[in-house]
Write a protein that holds these residues in place. Structure first.
Motif, short mmCIF file in Angstrom:
data_model
loop_
_atom_site.label_atom_id
_atom_site.label_comp_id
_atom_site.label_asym_id
_atom_site.label_seq_id
_atom_site.Cartn_x
_atom_site.Cartn_y
_atom_site.Cartn_z
N LEU A 432 0.83 -1.20 0.00
CA LEU A 432 0.00 0.00 0.00
C LEU A 432 0.86 1.25 0.00
N ALA A 433 1.96 1.24 0.77
CA ALA A 433 2.86 2.39 0.81
C ALA A 433 3.54 2.61 -0.54
N LYS A 434 3.84 1.52 -1.24
CA LYS A 434 4.47 1.65 -2.56
C LYS A 434 3.53 2.22 -3.61
N VAL A 435 2.21 2.11 -3.35
CA VAL A 435 1.23 2.60 -4.32
C VAL A 435 0.73 3.99 -3.96
N THR A 436 0.45 4.22 -2.68
CA THR A 436 -0.18 5.48 -2.28
C THR A 436 0.76 6.42 -1.53
N GLY A 437 1.98 6.01 -1.28
CA GLY A 437 2.91 6.86 -0.53
C GLY A 437 3.39 8.05 -1.35
N GLY A 438 4.38 8.72 -0.84
CA GLY A 438 4.89 9.90 -1.51
C GLY A 438 6.01 9.57 -2.46
N LYS A 439 7.21 10.03 -2.15
CA LYS A 439 8.36 9.84 -3.03
C LYS A 439 8.66 8.36 -3.22
N GLY A 440 8.83 7.98 -4.49
CA GLY A 440 9.14 6.60 -4.81
C GLY A 440 7.95 5.71 -5.02
N SER A 441 6.72 6.22 -4.89
CA SER A 441 5.52 5.41 -5.04
C SER A 441 5.02 5.48 -6.48
N THR A 442 4.11 4.55 -6.79
CA THR A 442 3.49 4.61 -8.11
C THR A 442 2.61 5.85 -8.25
N GLY A 443 2.10 6.33 -7.11
CA GLY A 443 1.30 7.56 -7.14
C GLY A 443 2.11 8.75 -7.63
N GLU A 444 3.37 8.81 -7.23
CA GLU A 444 4.25 9.88 -7.70
C GLU A 444 4.46 9.77 -9.21
#
Length: 505
Positions: A432-444
């Motif tokens: 979840l952090a890798k998708v919705t987190g900040g820097k380094g996420s897929t969201g970025e």
């Protein structure tokens, strides 16, 4: 008894009646009229006029009058046809710039806003704790923009039945969708599992009813844009044909005048020829330049805008599928086909990314390590959405943002592969952090791709406006100019023929 005298005087005889005198007539005796003329027969005055015209036609002055009248009428008809056909194409070019293309862009924005709203609300469900305020604000802005553009489209969609039907469908279904979203939020705030079910139902409503209707609206407006392009670029063959006929007739009249008088020039006819040639030349050159400008706006801007809009929509849909993969957590699977039994949202994500950068590029991006050089990997196949957008961009201002979007799409796919691997290993929180987190996420990565495409669309919109304005500029003054020059040519013809007729008086 006395008796009357019987002597030699005979009695006077009664005067004989006089024979009647001959009647004196002050006018000619009446003539017997023939039978009445049958219905529809020309009146005697018309017959007399026609007889005079026939008699005049065999004389040189009569022939000159007929030639002058025909030439003047031909020039007036040429001017009227030119003004009408060019005005029609000018109106079509005006429609391209002021109505069709903006409406097509608005239809694309309706689709994008709806897709972004669906993606955004899914992101809110993945947030740890209450829905973040910025996510709620973005969702509200998307819904408000879609509603505003639907009102605008309804007011300007014209007579297209498809557009009106799709707008009506969107207006009816959009409140249903927003109601489902609010139900999902209410259940989520109470910690009830129905929140996810309502969200999936809202997502189904968006994808099965709203987005298809928005897509059909976009196709209808794009079709109208192409029809206006075709009307604006069509050659005015009738006006050109009559113009060529008028020039030929003027040349013939001057040649005839030269052969009968040995005078090289007739100033009136010469001026008429010059005016007609100017209109024909202006028509050919002006329409050619306008056509080139409109073609440029279509090939290097409007088509690029369509490719960029399609790419941006695919990006939004891929992001929505990525979020829903974590929301549903395998609750929705593919029921048919080669992907049967797989997570439906993960399959949808892969399909969107394949359309975005191409199947071969997608496989390479999934297996590339974090240290892979962008110069070695960041390419998109020519048949992909970003590949087509890159091919249609004709300058650095357009290619730069597209190249940036391709780079970020590769990085997004690489990060997504890491997140899926982490989730498959059972570490949901880390995934979840890798998708919705900040820097380094897929969201970025998603935000960067979307921002690059937005900049590319803004650039192409400016390119379209400039090219289309250049194209329609020469058409605006041509109808009035053609009419004025044609009238001047007709006047020159009348004066030139009149000058020749004066020699017979």
């Amino acid at each position: 008894m006395s008796h009357p005298p019987t002597g030699g005087i005979a009695p006077m005889a009664a005067p004989a009646p006089e024979a009647p005198a001959a009647t004196a007539y002050t006018s000619a005796p009446p003539t017997l009229s023939g039978p009445p003329a049958p219905p529809g027969a020309p009146h005697a005055a018309w017959r007399e006029a026609l007889d005079r015209l026939r008699a005049a036609a065999v004389t040189e002055p009569g022939r000159l009058r007929a030639i002058g009248a025909l030439l003047a009428a031909l020039l007036v008809v040429f001017g009227a046809l030119t003004a009408w056909q060019v005005a029609d194409r000018s109106d079509a070019a005006e429609a391209v710039v002021e109505r069709s293309q903006p409406l097509s862009a608005d239809a694309a924005d309706i689709y994008r806003s709806l897709a972004d709203a669906d993606t955004t609300v899914a992101s809110g469900f993945l947030a740890d704790g209450p829905e973040p305020r910025h996510i709620r604000k973005r969702y509200d802005q998307d819904i408000a923009l879609a509603s505003k553009l639907l009102v605008k489209a309804a007011a300007n969609s014209g007579g297209s039945p498809t557009a009106r039907a799709r707008i009506d469908q969107l207006n009816r279904v959009l409140p249903i969708y927003t109601g489902l979203v609010e139900s999902a939020r209410a259940n989520e705030r109470q910690g009830l599992p129905l929140g996810g079910a309502y969200l999936r139902y809202a997502n189904d409503t968006m994808r099965e009813r709203l987005l298809p209707a928005a897509s059909e609206l976009y196709e209808a407006q794009s079709g109208q844009l192409q029809a206006d392009y075709d009307d604006a670029k069509a050659w005015p063959w009738v006006a050109l044909g009559v113009g060529a006929l008028a020039l030929g007739a003027l040349v013939w009249a001057q040649r005839r005048n030269y052969r009968r008088t040995n005078r090289v020039f007739n100033l009136g006819l010469l001026a008429a020829t010059a005016a007609t040639a100017a209109v024909v030349l202006w028509l050919v050159v002006g329409h050619s330049v306008a056509r080139a400008g409109l073609s440029k706006s279509d090939q290097h801007a409007a088509r690029s805008l369509r490719a960029l809009s399609a790419a941006r929509i695919a990006v939004l849909q891929a992001r929505g599928d990525e979020n829903l993969t974590l929301v549903a957590r395998g609750a929705v699977v593919v029921e048919k086909g080669p992907d049967r039994g797989k997570d439906a949202y993960e399959v949808g994500y892969n399909d969107r990314m394949q359309a975005l950068i191409g199947a071969s590029a997608l496989d390479s991006a999934s297996t590339s390590g974090p240290d892979a050089s962008s110069s070695e990997t960041a390419v998109a196949t020519r048949d992909s959405l970003l590949g087509r957008a890159d091919a249609l961009a004709d300058n650095d201002g357009g290619r730069g943002p597209v190249a940036e979007a391709i780079d970020e799409a590769w990085e997004w796919q690489r990060r997504h592969g890491e997140a899926r691997k982490t989730d498959d290993q059972g570490d949901y929180e880390q995934a979840l952090a890798k998708v919705t987190g900040g820097k380094g996420s897929t969201g970025e990565s998603f935000d960067r791709v979307d921002d690059a495409l937005a900049r590319a669309i803004g650039h192409e919109q400016g390119e379209f406006k400039r090219a289309a304005d250049d194209g329609r500029g020469l058409l605006n003054a041509l109808p009035i100019g053609a009419a004025v020059l044609a009238v001047l040519g007709a006047v020159g013809t009348v004066l030139g023929v009149g000058r020749r007729l004066s020699e017979y008086r």
